[in-house]
Scaffold this motif. Structure first.
Motif, short mmCIF file in Angstrom:
data_model
loop_
_atom_site.label_atom_id
_atom_site.label_comp_id
_atom_site.label_asym_id
_atom_site.label_seq_id
_atom_site.Cartn_x
_atom_site.Cartn_y
_atom_site.Cartn_z
N CYS A 183 8.46 -43.95 31.39
CA CYS A 183 8.77 -44.96 32.41
C CYS A 183 7.83 -44.83 33.60
O CYS A 183 7.45 -45.83 34.23
N SER A 184 7.44 -43.59 33.93
CA SER A 184 6.54 -43.40 35.07
C SER A 184 5.15 -43.96 34.79
O SER A 184 4.36 -44.14 35.70
N CYS A 185 4.86 -44.24 33.53
CA CYS A 185 3.56 -44.79 33.15
C CYS A 185 3.52 -46.30 33.23
O CYS A 185 2.56 -46.93 32.77
N TRP A 186 4.57 -46.89 33.76
CA TRP A 186 4.68 -48.35 33.72
C TRP A 186 3.49 -49.05 34.37
O TRP A 186 3.08 -50.13 33.96
N ASP A 187 2.87 -48.43 35.36
CA ASP A 187 1.76 -49.08 36.03
C ASP A 187 0.41 -48.72 35.40
O ASP A 187 -0.63 -49.07 35.92
N ASP A 188 0.45 -48.04 34.28
CA ASP A 188 -0.79 -47.72 33.58
C ASP A 188 -1.00 -48.72 32.43
O ASP A 188 -0.49 -49.82 32.45
N GLU A 189 -1.75 -48.28 31.41
CA GLU A 189 -2.10 -49.21 30.34
C GLU A 189 -0.91 -49.56 29.46
O GLU A 189 -1.01 -50.42 28.58
N PHE A 190 0.24 -48.90 29.67
CA PHE A 190 1.40 -49.18 28.84
C PHE A 190 2.11 -50.47 29.24
O PHE A 190 3.11 -50.83 28.65
N CYS A 191 1.65 -51.12 30.28
CA CYS A 191 2.35 -52.27 30.85
C CYS A 191 2.26 -53.48 29.90
O CYS A 191 1.38 -54.31 30.04
N ASN A 192 3.18 -53.55 28.95
CA ASN A 192 3.22 -54.69 28.04
C ASN A 192 4.61 -54.79 27.44
O ASN A 192 5.40 -53.84 27.48
N PRO A 193 4.97 -55.94 26.85
CA PRO A 193 6.31 -56.14 26.30
C PRO A 193 6.66 -55.13 25.20
O PRO A 193 7.82 -54.73 25.08
N GLN A 194 5.68 -54.74 24.39
CA GLN A 194 5.96 -53.79 23.33
C GLN A 194 6.41 -52.44 23.90
O GLN A 194 7.31 -51.79 23.37
N PHE A 195 5.77 -52.06 25.01
CA PHE A 195 6.16 -50.81 25.65
C PHE A 195 7.60 -50.89 26.17
O PHE A 195 8.39 -49.96 26.01
N CYS A 196 7.94 -52.02 26.77
CA CYS A 196 9.30 -52.23 27.28
C CYS A 196 10.31 -52.13 26.15
O CYS A 196 11.36 -51.50 26.28
N SER A 197 10.00 -52.72 25.01
CA SER A 197 10.88 -52.67 23.85
C SER A 197 11.02 -51.24 23.34
O SER A 197 12.11 -50.80 22.94
N LYS A 198 9.92 -50.51 23.38
CA LYS A 198 9.94 -49.12 22.93
C LYS A 198 10.83 -48.27 23.84
O LYS A 198 11.57 -47.40 23.35
N ILE A 199 10.75 -48.50 25.13
CA ILE A 199 11.60 -47.78 26.08
C ILE A 199 13.07 -48.01 25.73
O ILE A 199 13.89 -47.08 25.71
N TYR A 200 13.42 -49.27 25.47
CA TYR A 200 14.81 -49.61 25.13
C TYR A 200 15.25 -48.89 23.87
O TYR A 200 16.34 -48.30 23.81
N GLU A 201 14.42 -48.92 22.84
CA GLU A 201 14.77 -48.28 21.56
C GLU A 201 14.98 -46.78 21.73
O GLU A 201 15.93 -46.20 21.19
N GLN A 202 14.09 -46.14 22.49
CA GLN A 202 14.19 -44.70 22.69
C GLN A 202 15.45 -44.34 23.47
O GLN A 202 16.11 -43.34 23.17
#
Length: 1112
Positions: A183-202
Motif C-alpha cells: 500500500c505504501s507503494c501506491w505512488d510508485d509504478e504500482f499505481c494501476n487498477p490491477q494493483f488495486c485489485s491485487k491489494i483487495y485479493e490479498q
C-alpha cells in the motif's frame, strides 16, 4: 542483520520526528514563513514515512537474520515485499521457531503505526484511491483483533499461547506487513487498477482465525482459569475493553450482512451486539466494585468470541456462502441464545448497583413517548415584532465604542462579560455595525467560538467574515491551521483591525491564535464576549472587562412592549400585568423576548394575561431557572406542528448558522409540514419558520435580499432546552463525541439520531441502529483531511431511513455505492465527496420517494436520464455543476417526460441554445434555478419565458474575452431575483431586464454586461429594491431623461464592489427618497467621489437616514 541496524534506523526516525516538531515551533514563533515550511515539511514527512516502514522491516529482518532469504534484501520496495512473502511462505503451523510473543506484539504495533501513517499523513493514499484506503482500514481491524486477543488469552489463564496458534498469527502478521508495504507503494509504478485489485485479493486472504486453528482458538477461550497475578486491576480492565472492542467490530461487520442469516439469528445477533456495547460501558467505569466483575466479563467475552469468530460466519461476511446452507446453524443458534441469556443475567445482577447509576440514561432507561400536546394555533391577532429591538444598550454601546476608537495605539482586548441571555452578542453587533467604528477600522472581522470549538473552523470563520473570500473557500479549506494562521497574519499586518470573538469560554483559543494578530501600534482592537470575567485578564493586551448589567424594571417593560406591540401603544388595561411579567424576567433580555413571543400570540384578554403572569416563577428563583421557565411556557403555547420544528434545532451544533431552505427541506422530509391543497410545502414551511422567529425562539443571522431569513440559529440556552426536551420525549437522540457514541444502544422507538464527531470516531464506534428514520451527521473537526472511505454500511444497515445527511463529512468516493437503491423510503439525501464523482448511477431512480438530493462534489456531475422518472423530486443541488443526460429517444419535445414538482435546481450546466431550452421545458414549475452556460463565446440564445413560476435565477458561465456575436434572451415575468455573470449581455439590451415587472433584486457581476455605456430606460425597474454591481466595466451609467423621477422608484440598497472605470452615475440617485444604504468596496477614487456627491445631495433633499459605507 544486527541490532545496530535497528538502532541506526531508530536514530534517523527520531531525528526526523524532532525536525518536524522544530519546524512547527519555528513557524508558530514567526521565525520562518509558510512558503518555506510548506515545501520543507512535505519533503521531511515523505522521508519520515519511508523510514517508519523501513523500521518495521528491519525489526522483522533482525529476527530472521539467519535465513538465506535475506540475500534478497535490496534497496527496492518490490524486493522488500518479496522478502515478506518469502518469510510468510516459509512458516508452517508445525514450525517451532516462532517469534517470541513480545516481539510479535511489537511487530504488530509497528505495522499498525505504518497503516495509520498511510491514512493520516500529507501523503495520504486514500486521496489517491479510496478502495486501497478501505483495504487499509480492514487490515487494521484484523491486526487489532490479534493484538487484543493475545493479552486477553493470558489474562484468562493461557500462560503460553499454543505454538500452532502463534505460528498462524505470525503468518498473518507477515502477510499484513507485506500488504502494508504494498500500500505504501501506491505512488510508485504500482499505481494501476490491477494493483488495486491485487491489494483487495490479498487483504481478503488474511484471516486472523481460520478453520485450521479455530479448534485451538476455541480451547483457549474455554479455559476457565484466571491469572490475577499477571496484571494490576486497571490493566486487566483495559485488556478486557480492547478485546471487547475487537469483538464489537467483527460483530458489526457480520450484522451488515445479516440478510444471509436465518431468522432466529437475525433476532439474536443484535441482542449480542447490544450486550457487548453494554459491557463496554461497564468497563469504562472507575468504581472500586467494578473490579469484582472483571472475571464475569471475561467469561462472557469468551462465549461471545467463540461465536463471533466462527469460520462459517466469517465466510458469510466475505460473501462466500450463505449461513442458511451451513450445518452448524443449529449449534450456533443455541450458543448465541445461551450467551445472550448469560449477558442478560449479568446486566440484571448489577442493575441495582451504584455502577449502573452513573451510566448514560440511554443505556438503561426508555424515554417517554411524545405526548399529544395542545394543537393551539397561532392567534390571528398582531404578530410579534421579528426585527432586533435594542433597549437599554445605548449607554453601554457608547462606553465600548469609546474604548475602541480612542485610547492606546497598542492592540487591546475589550471583554464584554455577562451571564447567558443578557445580550452580550447583541451589544457586540450594535458596536460592530456602528458608523464611527466602521470608519475607524480598515478591517472588521467576526467569529463565533463556542464552548466546543475547532481551531480550523475559527480561522475559516475569521478569514471569510469580511465577505471578500467566498470564491476562495476551496483554497482556504485545503490549508492546514499553520497556513491559515499565516494568511490571517498577512491580512491583518499593517492595518487597523477590529476582530470580534463571540462566546469565548476558554482563553486557550487566544493562546493558539494570538501569534496571528500583529501589534503595529495602529489602535487595533479585539472584542471578546464571554460569560467569564477571567477570560481576558489572563492574556497580553487584556483590558478591563465591560460587565454588562441586566435591564432595570423600566427598560424591561419597554422591551416587552416593543416586542409585543411594536410601534403601537400597549392598552392601558394591560400596563400593570405587563410590568409584573417584565419584572419577573429579572432583567434578562432573552427571558423577556421569549415571554413576549407568548404574549403576542395569545388572546389579548386580562384573564389570559393574568394566567400567564401567575405561571411565571416567583422572584426567589435563580436567573437561569427563570429563563428556563419562560422557555417552558413558550413551548407549551406552541401549536403541535411548531413543537416538532423547534425541537429539531437540537440536532444542530451550538451557534451553527443553519441554511433556512435546507432546514425547511428537512422539515418537509420529516413530515412536520402540513400538506394543503394548492399550496407549496415550501411556502408553508417558511410560514412555520417565520412564526418561530416572530415568537423570538429562532433568530435570523442573515436575511435574504427578497425578504425572509437566509440563515438562522437559536440561542445557546434555547438549544440546551431543546436538547433536553428532545431526549426526554424520545423525539431525537443527540450523540457528541466517541464517549457517547461508543456505548450507545438504540432505545425502542427511536426515530432520529444526530451525531457530532470525527469520521474516525464514527467508524470506530461501530454504531448499529437499523430502525432509524433519520440520521444527521455533523463533523466535529470540519475542514480536516480525514475522510470516510466506505459508506456502504449506511445503506446496508439503515434501510428504513427517510432522511440521511452526510453533507458535513468528506466521502472518499468516486461513485455512489450501488447499495443506495436499498433505501426505498428515503426522502432526503445529502452527501459530500472529496473525490471526483463524475456520475450518479441510474439506480438512484429506484428511490421513488426522494424529494431532496444535495451533492457537494469537486467536479461536474452527470445525472442519469432516469432522473426524469423521479416524479417526487423537488430539490436538486449540486455544489459544482451538474449535467442532466437525455436518452437518444428524447428528440420530440412533446414526448418529453418532465419533473412537474421540481422546485429548486442548481447548478445546472447546459448550453443556452435550443437543446438547453428543451431541458428547461421539462422543469416547468421550478421556482429557483442556477444555470452555468457551458456553451462557446459566440452565441447565447434561450427563451426562458415559459418558466412562469421561476422567481430566482442565477445565470453564469465561463470567463471569455472580447464580445459575443449574438445574445438573445427572454426572462419570465414573475422573476424576483436575478444574478448574472460572464453572460456578455449588450448594454443596449438591458431593457430586457429593466422591463421585468416583479424584479426586486438584481446582481450584475463580472462580464455580465458588454459595453461602456448603460442608459436606463424611463419607467424601468418598477419594483427593484436591491442593486449590486461587481467588477463591471461600464464607464457611463446614465438615464434617458436626467430630469425625470421615473427611475428606481423602490430602490433601497445600492452595492458597488471592485469598480474602477465608472465616471458617470444616474442623477436620479441623488433624489430617490427610498434609498437607505450605499455600500462601496474596493472601488476607484472616482467612484467614491461620485457616491459622496450622491450622499450630499440626498442629505440636502432631506434624506438624513441614508447610510453610506465606503471600505477600501
Amino acid at each position: 542483520m544486527d541490532v545496530a541496524s535497528t538502532c541506526s534506523v531508530d536514530r534517523v526516525f527520531l531525528d526526523l520526528k524532532l525536525l518536524m516538531d522544530d519546524l512547527n515551533v519555528m513557524f508558530r514563533t514567526g521565525k520562518i514563513g509558510y512558503a518555506y515550511v510548506g515545501v520543507t515539511f512535505l519533503k521531511i514527512e515523505a522521508a519520515y514515512l519511508n523510514i517508519t516502514f523501513l523500521r518495521t522491516f528491519v525489526m522483522c529482518a533482525r529476527k530472521w537474520s539467519h535465513c538465506n532469504d535475506l540475500d534478497l534484501i535490496k534497496s527496492f520496495k518490490q524486493e522488500i515485499i518479496q522478502v515478506y512473502f518469502t518469510l510468510a511462505s516459509s512458516r508452517s503451523l508445525e514450525s517451532n521457531s516462532c517469534m517470541p510473543v513480545d516481539e510479535l506484539m511489537e511487530f504488530i504495533d509497528l505495522i499498525l503505526q505504518n497503516l495509520a501513517d498511510l491514512t493520516t499523513s500529507d501523503l495520504c493514499i486514500v486521496e489517491m484511491d479510496p478502495q486501497v484506503g478501505a483495504q487499509v482500514q480492514a487490515l487494521e481491524a484484523k491486526l487489532t483483533f490479534l493484538k487484543s486477543f493475545i493479552p486477553f488469552a493470558k489474562l484468562r489463564g493461557t500462560v503460553d499461547i499454543p505454538a500452532l496458534l502463534l505460528a498462524h498469527f505470525e503468518v498473518v502478521t507477515l502477510n499484513a506487513a507485506r500488504l502494508s508495504y504494498m500500500c505504501s507503494c501506491w505512488d510508485d509504478e504500482f499505481c494501476n487498477p490491477q494493483f488495486c485489485s491485487k491489494i483487495y485479493e490479498q487483504q481478503q486472504k488474511i484471516t486472523p482465525i481460520d478453520f485450521q486453528v479455530y479448534e485451538i482458538y476455541m480451547e483457549v477461550l474455554k479455559a476457565t482459569r484466571s491469572s490475577k497475578s499477571l496484571h494490576n486491576r486497571m490493566m486487566d480492565k483495559q485488556i478486557l475493553n480492547n478485546f471487547n472492542d475487537s469483538l464489537i467490530s467483527r460483530l458489526w461487520e457480520l450484522l451488515c450482512c445479516s440478510s444471509s442469516f436465518v431468522d432466529s439469528m437475525k433476532d439474536e445477533m443484535p441482542i449480542l451486539y447490544a450486550g457487548l456495547r453494554f459491557l463496554r460501558s461497564i468497563l469504562r467505569e472507575q468504581q472500586e466494585k467494578m473490579n469484582e466483575q472483571n472475571e464475569k466479563i471475561g467469561a462472557l467475552l469468551c462465549e461471545a468470541g467463540i461465536i463471533i469468530c466462527l469460520p462459517s460466519l466469517n465466510r458469510v461476511k466475505e460473501g462466500e456462502v450463505s449461513f442458511l446452507e451451513s450445518t452448524e446453524v443449529l449449534d450456533c443458534c443455541d450458543m448465541l441464545a445461551n450467551t445472550n441469556t448469560h449477558l442478560k443475567h449479568f446486566k440484571d445482577q448489577i442493575s441495582g448497583s451504584s455502577v449502573i447509576e452513573s451510566l448514560p440514561s440511554f443505556h438503561s432507561l426508555r424515554a417517554p413517548e411524545v405526548s399529544k400536546t395542545s394543537t393551539h394555533m397561532l392567534s390571528k391577532g398582531k404578530m410579534p415584532i421579528a426585527h432586533e429591538v435594542m433597549v437599554g444598550l445605548d449607554d453601554e454601546a457608547e462606553k465600548v465604542i469609546e474604548r475602541l476608537v480612542s485610547g492606546s495605539k497598542q492592540v487591546e482586548i475589550v471583554p464584554i462579560v455577562g451571564m447567558a441571555g443578557l445580550g452580550k452578542t447583541t451589544l457586540a453587533k450594535k458596536v460592530y455595525n456602528d458608523s464611527s467604528v466602521i470608519y475607524n477600522f480598515h478591517i472588521r472581522l467576526w467569529c463565533i467560538v463556542s464552548q466546543a470549538y475547532n481551531m480550523k473552523n475559527v480561522l475559516l470563520q475569521i478569514l471569510h467574515s469580511d465577505g471578500k473570500h467566498s470564491r476562495m473557500d476551496d483554497e482556504f479549506q485545503n490549508l492546514d491551521e499553520h497556513a491559515l494562521l499565516q494568511k490571517l497574519y498577512q491580512k491583518l499586518k499593517g492595518n487597523r483591525y477590529l476582530v470580534v470573538f463571540d462566546d469565548v469560554w476558554d482563553i486557550e483559543v487566544w493562546n493558539e491564535l494570538g501569534i496571528s494578530f500583529p501589534d503595529d501600534k495602529k489602535g487595533s482592537r479585539i472584542i471578546f464576549t464571554s460569560r467569564s470575567s477571567n477570560v481576558a485578564s489572563q492574556v497580553e493586551y487584556g483590558g478591563k472587562p465591560h460587565n454588562l448589567r441586566p435591564l432595570n424594571d423600566k427598560e424591561s417593560w419597554e422591551l416587552l412592549q416593543k416586542k409585543v406591540f411594536g410601534k403601537e401603544d400597549c392598552p392601558q388595561a394591560f400596563h400593570g400585568l405587563g410590568m409584573e411579567i417584565a419584572k419577573k424576567c429579572k432583567g434578562l433580555p432573552l427571558s423577556i423576548v421569549v415571554a413576549a413571543g407568548v404574549l403576542a400570540t395569545i388572546e389579548h384578554d386580562i384573564c389570559v394575561w393574568e394566567g400567564f403572569a401567575e405561571s411565571l416563577s416567583s422572584t426567589t428563583v435563580s436567573d437561569a431557572e427563570q429563563c428556563k421557565k419562560s422557555m417552558e411556557l413558550s413551548y407549551e403555547h406552541l401549536p403541535y406542528h411548531l413543537k416538532a420544528c423547534l425541537l429539531y434545532f437540537a440536532a444542530f451544533r451550538e451557534d451553527e448558522k443553519i441554511g433556512a431552505k435546507k432546514l425547511m427541506c428537512l422539515w418537509i422530509a420529516e413530515g412536520f409540514v402540513e400538506i394543503i391543497e394548492g399550496k407549496r410545502s415550501e411556502d408553508i414551511a417558511e410560514e412555520y419558520l417565520m412564526d418561530l422567529i416572530h415568537r423570538n425562539l429562532v433568530m435570523v443571522s442573515e436575511n435574504r435580499s427578497i425578504g425572509g431569513g437566509k440563515t438562522c440559529y437559536i440561542h445557546d440556552l434555547i438549544l440546551e432546552f431543546c436538547k433536553t426536551l428532545a431526549k426526554e420525549k424520545n423525539f431525537l437522540q443527540i450523540l457528541r463525541g466517541y464517549d457517547e457514541l461508543s456505548i450507545f444502544n438504540e432505545p425502542p422507538n427511536l426515530h432520529r439520531l444526530s451525531i457530532c464527531c470525527s469520521e474516525e470516531d464514527f467508524i470506530k464506534s461501530k454504531l448499529f441502529c437499523p430502525d432509524l428514520d433519520t440520521l444527521l451527521f455533523f463533523n466535529a473537526t470540519r475542514g480536516d483531511k480525514f475522510g470516510m472511505l466506505n459508506i456502504s454500511s449506511f445503506f446496508s444497515i439503515y434501510k428504513r431511513l427517510k432522511v440521511l445527511n452526510l453533507e458535513d463529512i468528506n466521502l472518499m468516493l468516486k461513485e455512489l455505492p450501488a447499495e443506495v437503491e436499498s433505501l426505498l423510503c428515503l426522502r432526503y439525501l445529502a452527501l459530500r465527496t472529496a473525490q471526483p464523482m463524475e456520475f450518479i448511477p441510474p439506480s438512484i431512480a429506484k428511490l421513488s420517494h426522494l424529494e431532496t438530493f444535495r451533492l457537494n462534489s469537486c467536479t461536474t456531475v452527470s445525472l442519469p436520464d432516469s432522473i426524469w422518472n423521479m416524479k417526487k423530486l423537488r430539490h436538486v443541488h449540486v455544489q459544482r455543476n451538474c449535467i442532466i443526460l437525455l436518452s437518444s429517444s428524447d428528440n420530440v419535445v412533446e414526448n418529453l417526460s418532465t419533473l412537474p414538482d421540481l422546485d429548486t435546481l442548481s447548478n445546472l450546466c447546459l448550453y443556452l441554445d435550443q437543446e438547453g431550452e428543451n431541458i428547461l421545458r421539462r422543469i416547468p414549475n421550478v421556482h429557483q434555478l442556477q444555470i452555468f452556460n457551458c456553451g462557446g463565446r459566440n452565441r447565447v440564445c434561450c427563451n426562458m419565458s415559459r418558466l412562469e413560476c421561476l422567481e430566482s435565477l442565477t445565470l453564469g458561465g465561463k470567463y471569455f474575452s472580447g464580445s459575443r456575436e449574438h445574445v438573445e434572451l427572454s426572462f419570465p415575468m414573475n422573476l424576483k431575483e436575478l444574478s448574472l455573470s460572464n453572460l456578455g449581455l449588450p448594454c443596449r439590451k438591458m431593457s430586457l431586464i429593466e422591463q421585468l415587472p416583479n424584479l426586486e433584486v438584481l446582481r450584475l457581476r463580472e462580464q455580465s454586461m458588454d459595453g461602456q455605456k448603460w442608459e436606463l430606460m424611463e419607467g424601468g425597474f418598477p419594483k427593484l429594491s436591491v442593486l449590486t454591481l461587481e467588477y463591471v466595466k461600464i464607464v457611463e451609467w446614465i438615464e434617458t431623461d436626467p430630469d425625470s423621477d421615473d427611475y428606481f422608484p423602490c430602490l433601497q440598497q445600492l452595492k458597488l464592489q471592485s469598480i474602477s472605470n465608472l465616471e458617470m452615475m444616474p442623477a436620479c440617485l441623488q433624489r430617490i427618497s427610498t434609498l437607505e444604504t450605499i455600500n462601496v468596496s474596493s472601488c476607484g477614487e472616482g467612484v467614491k467621489s461620485l457616491v459622496r456627491e450622491i450622499e450630499e445631495a440626498q442629505e440636502y433633499n432631506g434624506n438624513e437616514n441614508l447610510k453610506v459605507i465606503i471600505i477600501d
